[in-house]
Write a protein that holds these residues in place. Structure first.
Motif, PDB file in Angstrom:
ATOM      1  N   LYS A   7       0.886  -1.096   0.094  1.00 23.33           N
ATOM      2  CA  LYS A   7       0.003   0.115  -0.164  1.00 23.33           C
ATOM      3  C   LYS A   7       0.838   1.247  -0.033  1.00 23.33           C
ATOM      4  N   ARG A   8       2.003   1.269   0.737  1.00 21.47           N
ATOM      5  CA  ARG A   8       2.821   2.137   0.893  1.00 21.47           C
ATOM      6  C   ARG A   8       4.332   2.145   1.492  1.00 21.47           C
ATOM      7  N   ILE A   9       5.276   2.676   0.958  1.00 22.49           N
ATOM      8  CA  ILE A   9       6.463   2.638   1.371  1.00 22.49           C
ATOM      9  C   ILE A   9       6.907   3.886   2.157  1.00 22.49           C
ATOM     10  N   VAL A  10       7.476   3.868   3.596  1.00 26.82           N
ATOM     11  CA  VAL A  10       7.625   5.030   4.010  1.00 26.82           C
ATOM     12  C   VAL A  10       9.252   5.242   4.101  1.00 26.82           C
ATOM     13  N   ARG A  11       9.812   6.048   3.686  1.00 30.78           N
ATOM     14  CA  ARG A  11      11.176   6.638   3.438  1.00 30.78           C
ATOM     15  C   ARG A  11      11.517   7.787   4.169  1.00 30.78           C
ATOM     16  N   ASP A  12      12.786   8.201   4.172  1.00 33.38           N
ATOM     17  CA  ASP A  12      13.367   9.526   4.389  1.00 33.38           C
ATOM     18  C   ASP A  12      12.555   9.996   5.700  1.00 33.38           C
ATOM     19  N   ILE A  13      12.843   9.197   6.927  1.00 27.09           N
ATOM     20  CA  ILE A  13      12.022   9.794   8.055  1.00 27.09           C
ATOM     21  C   ILE A  13      13.013  10.352   9.064  1.00 27.09           C
ATOM     22  N   PRO A  14      12.548  11.810   9.344  1.00 27.82           N
ATOM     23  CA  PRO A  14      13.558  12.461  10.019  1.00 27.82           C
ATOM     24  C   PRO A  14      13.533  12.228  11.661  1.00 27.82           C
ATOM     25  N   GLN A  15      14.826  12.179  12.057  1.00 32.42           N
ATOM     26  CA  GLN A  15      15.109  11.913  13.560  1.00 32.42           C
ATOM     27  C   GLN A  15      14.610  12.959  14.489  1.00 32.42           C
ATOM     28  N   HIS A  16      14.343  12.710  15.442  1.00 32.16           N
ATOM     29  CA  HIS A  16      14.344  13.789  16.808  1.00 32.16           C
ATOM     30  C   HIS A  16      14.382  12.867  17.923  1.00 32.16           C
ATOM     31  N   TRP A  17      14.753  13.644  19.178  1.00 31.54           N
ATOM     32  CA  TRP A  17      14.887  13.013  20.381  1.00 31.54           C
ATOM     33  C   TRP A  17      13.751  12.761  21.264  1.00 31.54           C
ATOM     34  N   GLY A  19      13.314  12.532  25.180  1.00 27.51           N
ATOM     35  CA  GLY A  19      14.259  12.780  26.246  1.00 27.51           C
ATOM     36  C   GLY A  19      15.532  13.155  25.915  1.00 27.51           C
ATOM     37  N   ASP A  20      16.531  12.629  26.739  1.00 22.83           N
ATOM     38  CA  ASP A  20      17.666  12.771  26.295  1.00 22.83           C
ATOM     39  C   ASP A  20      18.706  11.666  26.084  1.00 22.83           C
ATOM     40  N   GLY A  21      17.748  10.578  25.926  1.00 23.85           N
ATOM     41  CA  GLY A  21      18.443   9.180  25.769  1.00 23.85           C
ATOM     42  C   GLY A  21      17.991   8.504  24.595  1.00 23.85           C
ATOM     43  N   PHE A  22      17.038   8.977  23.711  1.00 24.51           N
ATOM     44  CA  PHE A  22      16.467   8.295  22.468  1.00 24.51           C
ATOM     45  C   PHE A  22      16.186   8.924  21.403  1.00 24.51           C
ATOM     46  N   PRO A  23      17.341   9.207  20.535  1.00 22.93           N
ATOM     47  CA  PRO A  23      17.144   9.444  19.137  1.00 22.93           C
ATOM     48  C   PRO A  23      16.273   8.686  18.313  1.00 22.93           C
ATOM     49  N   VAL A  24      15.165   8.989  17.854  1.00 25.34           N
ATOM     50  CA  VAL A  24      14.172   8.145  17.151  1.00 25.34           C
ATOM     51  C   VAL A  24      13.640   8.541  16.056  1.00 25.34           C
ATOM     52  N   ARG A  25      13.407   7.875  14.827  1.00 25.57           N
ATOM     53  CA  ARG A  25      12.517   8.059  13.764  1.00 25.57           C
ATOM     54  C   ARG A  25      11.241   7.393  13.986  1.00 25.57           C
ATOM     55  N   SER A  26      10.074   8.103  13.964  1.00 24.53           N
ATOM     56  CA  SER A  26       8.893   7.747  13.923  1.00 24.53           C
ATOM     57  C   SER A  26       8.091   7.298  12.911  1.00 24.53           C
ATOM     58  N   LEU A  27       8.235   5.908  12.544  1.00 29.86           N
ATOM     59  CA  LEU A  27       7.843   5.349  11.235  1.00 29.86           C
ATOM     60  C   LEU A  27       6.346   5.520  10.951  1.00 29.86           C
ATOM     61  N   PHE A  28       5.546   5.563  12.155  1.00 31.12           N
ATOM     62  CA  PHE A  28       4.116   6.026  12.144  1.00 31.12           C
ATOM     63  C   PHE A  28       3.749   5.941  13.335  1.00 31.12           C
TER      64      PHE A  28
END
Length: 287
Positions: A7-17, A19-28
């Motif tokens: 149905k969809r490919i999700v690409r180029d996901i920006p990173q955010h923090w 707290g101060d311990g988890f640099p994450v990319r929210s895929l959905f």
């Protein structure tokens, strides 16, 4: 077998923090037409190199209500405490499955040893929705260790599936769930082909975490996500390099999703009730 269409490919996901311990990319994340039902959110953290420190890093005390959080750790070490009495340390391969249910308060930090020594952190956190009838269930905590998860060979030497929840072939995973879902952690070998049988009617998600591969002849790489149509009962993977992928399938709940931050309920009134319960201390406290 009938192939599920992408149905969809999700690409180029920006990173955010977080707290101060988890640099994450929210895929959905939840919202919109709820097409990921019964899943609400999937965050991929890292790989990120942390330098040694004497100051603990992570996310301070915060509440949840109405769903479950599933943390799968690949590298690093985490420490957890919650108001249900659940606590523990997660090392590589371990999984923490926390049912917030009718309300819980918890904290998530790097372990003391990982903070002191530094190192690479890599993990995912998944939020799984609960049916309206299960949102009032008492909180609970499943502390699942890497050696508890069965490994199943995939096809003709294509790799292995670590079965965290649900069933892969004839093998069941140890995590208990409130609705039918599968969580499979796949290690695939370079130059191999695999066909996975997945339940018809389930929401099906594949996340490429490392390596290069093609899914139903569509190229993917880390960190990208494929969402499939619910019709059909199989997907194919061609792994160009050694690769790791996470496969999620779940029976849709088909209920309204109304969320505000750490609370996910079925109506705005229930969200207001959750906020009042938290403010009144009804979700417990950490000493």
């Amino acid at each position: 077998m009938t192939m599920k269409k992408i149905k969809r490919i999700v690409r180029d996901i920006p990173q955010h923090w977080v707290g101060d311990g988890f640099p994450v990319r929210s895929l959905f994340s939840y919202g919109g037409d709820n097409e990921y039902d019964p899943f609400l959110l999937l965050d991929y953290a890292g790989p990120h190199e942390f330098s040694p420190s004497d100051r603990k890093r992570g996310v301070d005390v915060h509440p949840h209500k109405g769903f479950e959080t599933v943390t799968i750790l690949y590298r690093g070490e985490l420490a957890h405490r919650d108001s249900s009495g659940g606590s523990g340390h997660l090392g590589p391969g371990d999984v923490q499955w926390m049912t917030a249910g009718n309300g819980i308060v918890h904290e998530e930090y790097h372990s003391e040893a990982f903070t002191r020594n530094g190192g690479t952190l890599e993990m995912v956190q998944l939020w799984v929705n609960l049916r309206s009838t299960d949102k009032s269930t008492p909180p609970k905590y499943q502390d699942l260790r890497d050696d508890q998860f069965p490994r199943v060979e995939i096809g003709d030497g294509a790799g292995t599936a670590r079965v965290i929840a649900g069933r892969f072939g004839e093998t069941d995973g140890p995590a208990s769930t409130f609705s039918p879902i599968n969580v499979w952690d796949l290690q695939l070998k370079a130059g191999k082909h695999a066909t996975l049988n997945v339940p018809a009617g389930h929401t099906t998600i594949l996340t490429a975490q490392s390596g290069s591969l093609s899914v139903n002849e569509t190229p993917m790489k880390a960190v990208e996500l494929a969402l499939f149509e619910r019709e059909g009962d199989s997907i194919t993977i061609e792994s160009e390099t050694d690769s790791r992928v996470l496969v999620l399938t779940g029976q849709p709940l088909g209920e309204p999703v109304v969320g505000q931050g750490p609370f996910v309920m079925n109506s705005r009134e229930e969200i207001h009730d959750a906020i009042r319960d938290y403010q009144a201390g009804k979700m417990g406290q950490l000493g």
